[in-house]
Design an enzyme around this catalytic site. Structure first.
Site, PDB file in Angstrom:
ATOM      1  N   LYS A 143       0.828  -1.215   0.000  1.00 55.67           N
ATOM      2  CA  LYS A 143       0.000   0.000   0.000  1.00 55.67           C
ATOM      3  C   LYS A 143       0.858   1.260   0.000  1.00 55.67           C
ATOM      4  O   LYS A 143       0.594   2.186  -0.757  1.00 55.67           O
ATOM      5  CB  LYS A 143      -0.936   0.017   1.223  1.00 55.67           C
ATOM      6  CG  LYS A 143      -1.901  -1.142   1.288  1.00 55.67           C
ATOM      7  CD  LYS A 143      -2.769  -1.102   2.538  1.00 55.67           C
ATOM      8  CE  LYS A 143      -2.052  -1.046   3.845  1.00 55.67           C
ATOM      9  NZ  LYS A 143      -1.287  -2.250   4.202  1.00 55.67           N
TER      10      LYS A 143
ATOM     11  N   ARG B 104      -8.996   0.886  10.151  1.00 56.08           N
ATOM     12  CA  ARG B 104      -8.583  -0.481  10.464  1.00 56.08           C
ATOM     13  C   ARG B 104      -9.729  -1.324  10.996  1.00 56.08           C
ATOM     14  O   ARG B 104      -9.579  -2.531  11.118  1.00 56.08           O
ATOM     15  CB  ARG B 104      -7.454  -0.466  11.479  1.00 56.08           C
ATOM     16  CG  ARG B 104      -6.194   0.100  10.881  1.00 56.08           C
ATOM     17  CD  ARG B 104      -5.002  -0.257  11.690  1.00 56.08           C
ATOM     18  NE  ARG B 104      -3.817   0.269  11.024  1.00 56.08           N
ATOM     19  CZ  ARG B 104      -2.597  -0.053  11.339  1.00 56.08           C
ATOM     20  NH1 ARG B 104      -2.389  -0.902  12.308  1.00 56.08           N
ATOM     21  NH2 ARG B 104      -1.590   0.453  10.694  1.00 56.08           N
TER      22      ARG B 104
ATOM     23  N   ARG C  61      12.255  -0.761  11.486  1.00 56.02           N
ATOM     24  CA  ARG C  61      11.033  -0.515  12.243  1.00 56.02           C
ATOM     25  C   ARG C  61      10.784  -1.678  13.202  1.00 56.02           C
ATOM     26  O   ARG C  61      10.932  -2.834  12.839  1.00 56.02           O
ATOM     27  CB  ARG C  61       9.835  -0.389  11.291  1.00 56.02           C
ATOM     28  CG  ARG C  61       9.833   0.883  10.506  1.00 56.02           C
ATOM     29  CD  ARG C  61       8.804   0.937   9.403  1.00 56.02           C
ATOM     30  NE  ARG C  61       7.520   0.295   9.693  1.00 56.02           N
ATOM     31  CZ  ARG C  61       6.495   0.305   8.855  1.00 56.02           C
ATOM     32  NH1 ARG C  61       6.591   0.910   7.698  1.00 56.02           N
ATOM     33  NH2 ARG C  61       5.370  -0.291   9.171  1.00 56.02           N
TER      34      ARG C  61
END
Length: 193
Positions: free
Chosen positions: A13, A88, A139
């Site tokens: 995405k 979400r 991350r």
């Protein structure tokens, strides 16, 4: 153009959102990026979100909807935006729809990335290794175990958005496992530009 990109973490995405930003001249609004920025800045929202994000869990709807509501008021989002990672949950989608209606706005498109979950884990491991090889910090949510927790949360909480947007006649899908350029072409076909 106001659009949402749906799909599990690692589905591509963000990569496609960057291409859409360049082509359409509208900003990508990634709640993950906005929340990470708030965490890094030590803001009150960031401090609340940090512990939740470190576990791979989802932050509360009111925090996320508030961040988005503020962000779409900024000048660069007046002609539209691309949401990546939000909503979400169906509750967030309903709250977002209500907030847009209050502002006299509506969504133009919802595009879902269909992917093979087993291949996604491999994709995340590779992304973490490439990030580390460039000497950049990896991350915390690119850790395979945290990623699997995020994937489970996606399955349980976010996947129902497909039915929500399909019932509104808004959902379009792309095969997110195709090469990047082919995914871009499929999105162009959906948007007609």
């Amino acid at each position: 153009m106001r659009m949402i990109l749906l799909g599990p973490p690692g589905a591509g995405k963000g990569t496609q959102a960057v291409r859409l930003v360049e082509r359409l001249g509208i900003p990508q609004l990634s709640t993950g990026d906005m929340l990470r920025a708030a965490v890094a800045a030590g803001t009150p929202v960031g401090l609340k979100a940090k512990a939740v994000m470190d576990r791979g869990d989802l932050v509360s709807d009111d925090i996320v909807v508030g961040i988005i509501a503020d962000r779409i008021e900024e000048a660069d989002a007046k002609n539209g935006f691309i949401l990546d990672g939000f909503p979400r949950t169906v509750a967030q989608a309903e709250a977002f729809d209500a907030m847009l209606a209050e502002k006299g706005l509506k969504l133009d498109s919802v595009i879902e990335f269909k992917v093979n979950e087993a291949e996604l884990v491999d994709r995340i491991v590779k992304r973490a290794a490439e990030t580390e090889a460039r000497g950049e910090p990896v991350r915390k949510d690119d850790n395979p175990e945290v990623f699997k927790t995020r994937l489970e949360a996606y399955r349980n909480q976010t996947a129902p958005l497909s039915a929500y947007y399909a019932s509104k006649g808004m959902l379009k899908t792309v095969d997110g496992m195709q090469p990047i350029d082919e995914v871009t072409g499929a999105i162009k076909g959906i948007l007609g530009r």
